[in-house]
Write a protein that holds these residues in place. Structure first.
Motif, short mmCIF file in Angstrom:
data_model
loop_
_atom_site.label_atom_id
_atom_site.label_comp_id
_atom_site.label_asym_id
_atom_site.label_seq_id
_atom_site.Cartn_x
_atom_site.Cartn_y
_atom_site.Cartn_z
N ARG A 198 -10.29 1.75 -9.21
CA ARG A 198 -11.70 1.61 -8.80
C ARG A 198 -12.46 2.91 -9.11
O ARG A 198 -13.63 2.88 -9.47
N GLU B 150 -6.77 -6.73 -8.44
CA GLU B 150 -5.60 -7.05 -9.26
C GLU B 150 -4.43 -7.26 -8.31
O GLU B 150 -4.48 -6.81 -7.16
N GLN C 35 -2.51 3.23 -5.84
CA GLN C 35 -3.21 3.86 -4.71
C GLN C 35 -2.79 5.32 -4.67
O GLN C 35 -1.73 5.70 -5.17
N GLU D 261 -16.28 -0.13 -2.53
CA GLU D 261 -15.31 0.51 -1.62
C GLU D 261 -14.26 1.23 -2.45
O GLU D 261 -13.69 0.64 -3.37
N GLU E 234 -2.39 -11.57 -4.49
CA GLU E 234 -3.81 -11.85 -4.30
C GLU E 234 -4.38 -12.60 -5.49
O GLU E 234 -3.89 -12.47 -6.60
N SER F 97 0.75 3.55 2.23
CA SER F 97 0.87 4.08 3.60
C SER F 97 2.31 4.22 4.12
O SER F 97 2.58 5.13 4.91
N ARG G 10 0.11 -6.84 -4.47
CA ARG G 10 -0.35 -7.80 -3.48
C ARG G 10 -0.46 -9.18 -4.11
O ARG G 10 -0.94 -9.31 -5.24
N HIS H 36 0.86 -1.18 0.00
CA HIS H 36 0.00 0.00 0.00
C HIS H 36 0.90 1.24 0.00
O HIS H 36 2.12 1.12 0.14
C1 FA5 Z 1 -5.08 0.05 2.51
O1 FA5 Z 1 -4.26 -0.34 1.68
C2 FA5 Z 1 -4.74 1.11 3.49
N1 FA5 Z 1 -3.35 1.43 3.40
C3 FA5 Z 1 -5.61 2.33 3.23
C4 FA5 Z 1 -5.57 3.34 4.33
C5 FA5 Z 1 -4.71 4.41 4.22
C6 FA5 Z 1 -6.36 3.18 5.44
C7 FA5 Z 1 -4.65 5.36 5.22
C8 FA5 Z 1 -6.32 4.11 6.45
C9 FA5 Z 1 -5.48 5.19 6.32
P1 FA5 Z 1 -7.04 -1.34 1.54
O2 FA5 Z 1 -6.35 -2.63 1.54
O3 FA5 Z 1 -8.48 -1.36 1.86
O4 FA5 Z 1 -6.36 -0.35 2.52
O5 FA5 Z 1 -6.85 -0.64 0.12
C10 FA5 Z 1 -7.24 0.70 -0.12
C11 FA5 Z 1 -7.84 0.86 -1.51
O6 FA5 Z 1 -6.93 0.36 -2.50
C12 FA5 Z 1 -9.10 0.06 -1.71
O7 FA5 Z 1 -10.23 0.77 -1.25
C13 FA5 Z 1 -9.13 -0.13 -3.19
O8 FA5 Z 1 -9.62 1.04 -3.83
C14 FA5 Z 1 -7.67 -0.26 -3.53
N2 FA5 Z 1 -7.28 -1.68 -3.58
C15 FA5 Z 1 -6.95 -2.50 -2.58
N3 FA5 Z 1 -6.66 -3.73 -3.00
C16 FA5 Z 1 -6.81 -3.71 -4.34
C17 FA5 Z 1 -6.65 -4.68 -5.38
N4 FA5 Z 1 -6.25 -5.90 -5.12
N5 FA5 Z 1 -6.90 -4.28 -6.64
C18 FA5 Z 1 -7.28 -3.01 -6.91
N6 FA5 Z 1 -7.45 -2.05 -5.99
C19 FA5 Z 1 -7.21 -2.39 -4.72
#
Ligand code: FA5
Length: 347
Positions: free
Chosen positions: A322, A213, A218, A289, A206, A179, A204, A177
């Motif tokens: 997204r 994906e 991000q 989301e 995944e 972060s 990831r 991510h």
């Molecule tokens: C995070 O990665 C946290 N770092 C986000 C965060 C930042 C929370 C700061 C709080 C404070 P998450 O795993 O939910 O969270 O991913 C955040 C966003 O990345 C998702 O809402 C989605 O839009 C995108 N995302 C996550 N995983 C995938 C994926 N496999 N494919 C595409 N988009 C993704």
């Protein structure tokens, strides 16, 4: 005398026959055959030279001379014919392979920005209007920045939320991510206030599906300062969504857990593909989301060099793919990196 006449007669007959045949030929293949037959080693003219001993001594020179005359006469005629055939073949080739210079050329295809880059630029523009700067941080990260300093120690079950690609080098991973950029920005700016967006590719390990994906972008938001509240977080994100999708777009924030924020949440936007009815993209929930968010955890503020008694902050992580899916009603995220021009040229 008789023998001389016979050989000379033979030569005359052969010459007449050869010339008559040559006159009827015009193609290169036929001419090559003719040459072997009348000027090759076993041709009647060449054989005459071998048969000279059959003639009387005094006649041999005469017959030899005559045979040579016939030979060079045939050679000359052959050369003229062969040259004419070559010219005709060349003219044919030039005609059949003619380039029509009057045809209009093929226009080169115009390149364009990838749909994700277009969306990213729009995201930057919207946040720039709200006073955010772009801050870039590396895609190959340390385990420490990606997890430890974000309040996720080794063996913490929260690590399961991010299936990770590891490198062969101990403690070096592909960031899961954006972060980890929070800590980098805080350490660079502390104790100044911060208002940044941190964009980039994340990875990831995944299983992919219509909305997941293993490689995606991000954009992280980070605001740190005095008196930053959850109201600032909500107001900023709602403003962003309205500017991105238009006024009146429905959103919701659900409580959620991320170890680096407290409290934490996730923001959903009503699914545009099915208008909230439920479809494979929104996993039949009617909502998609688009980001995770929350107030920066005191441990993370401390790791970044800020006193959590004095400073507070909010952070969010959103997915541009997204966002594009919602905007353009794209029903499968895997199109983004499949490199199919038929998909890409639509944007
Ligand atoms: C995070 O990665 C946290 N770092 C986000 C965060 C930042 C929370 C700061 C709080 C404070 P998450 O795993 O939910 O969270 O991913 C955040 C966003 O990345 C998702 O809402 C989605 O839009 C995108 N995302 C996550 N995983 C995938 C994926 N496999 N494919 C595409 N988009 C993704």
């Amino acid at each position: 005398m008789t023998e001389k006449s016979t050989l000379i007669q033979e030569l005359e007959t052969v010459q007449a026959k050869a010339e008559a045949e040559l006159a009827s030929l015009s193609d290169e293949g036929g001419l090559a055959k003719w040459k072997t037959e009348y000027l090759g080693k076993s041709s009647p003219v060449m054989q005459i030279f071998k048969r000279l001993p059959e003639a009387g001594k005094e006649e041999r020179a005469l017959i030899g001379q005559f045979a040579n005359q016939v030979k060079s006469a045939l050679e000359q005629k052959y050369e003229l014919k062969a040259e004419a055939a070559r010219q005709a073949a060349l003219a044919d080739t030039l005609k059949s392979e003619q380039v029509d210079v009057t045809l209009p050329g093929r226009a080169p295809m115009n390149g364009r920005l990838h749909i994700t880059n277009q969306t990213l630029r729009e995201v930057y523009r919207i946040f720039a209007e709200m006073g955010f700067q772009v801050y870039r941080s590396p895609e190959v990260e340390s385990d420490e920045n990606n997890f430890e300093l974000l309040n996720i120690p080794a063996h913490h079950p929260a690590r399961d939320l991010w299936d990770t690609f590891f490198t062969k080098k101990e403690g070096v991973i592909l960031r899961t991510h954006t972060s980890p950029g929070q800590v980098r920005a805080m350490r660079e700016f502390a104790p100044e206030p911060i208002r940044v967006v941190l964009p980039g590719m994340c990875y990831r390990y995944e299983q992919t599906d219509a909305s997941h994906e293993f490689q995606f972008n991000q954009v992280e938001l980070l605001v740190v300062g005095k008196h930053i509240t959850f109201a600032n977080l909500k107001g900023t994100l709602q403003e962003f969504v309205q500017r991105m999708y238009g006024k009146g777009v429905r959103t919701r924030i659900r409580p959620s857990y991320f170890p680096f924020v407290e409290p934490g949440g996730e923001m959903d936007v009503e699914c545009f593909v099915c208008s909230g009815k439920g479809c494979p993209v929104c996993k039949h929930h009617g909502w998609l989301e688009i980001l995770g968010c929350g107030m920066v955890h005191p441990v993370v503020l401390k790791n970044g060099g800020y006193d959590p008694e004095v400073y507070s902050g909010f952070a969010a992580g959103l997915g541009p793919e997204r966002i594009s899916m919602l905007r353009y009603r794209i029903d499968d995220i895997r199109n983004f990196w499949a490199n199919d021009v038929r998909f890409l040229e639509q944007f």
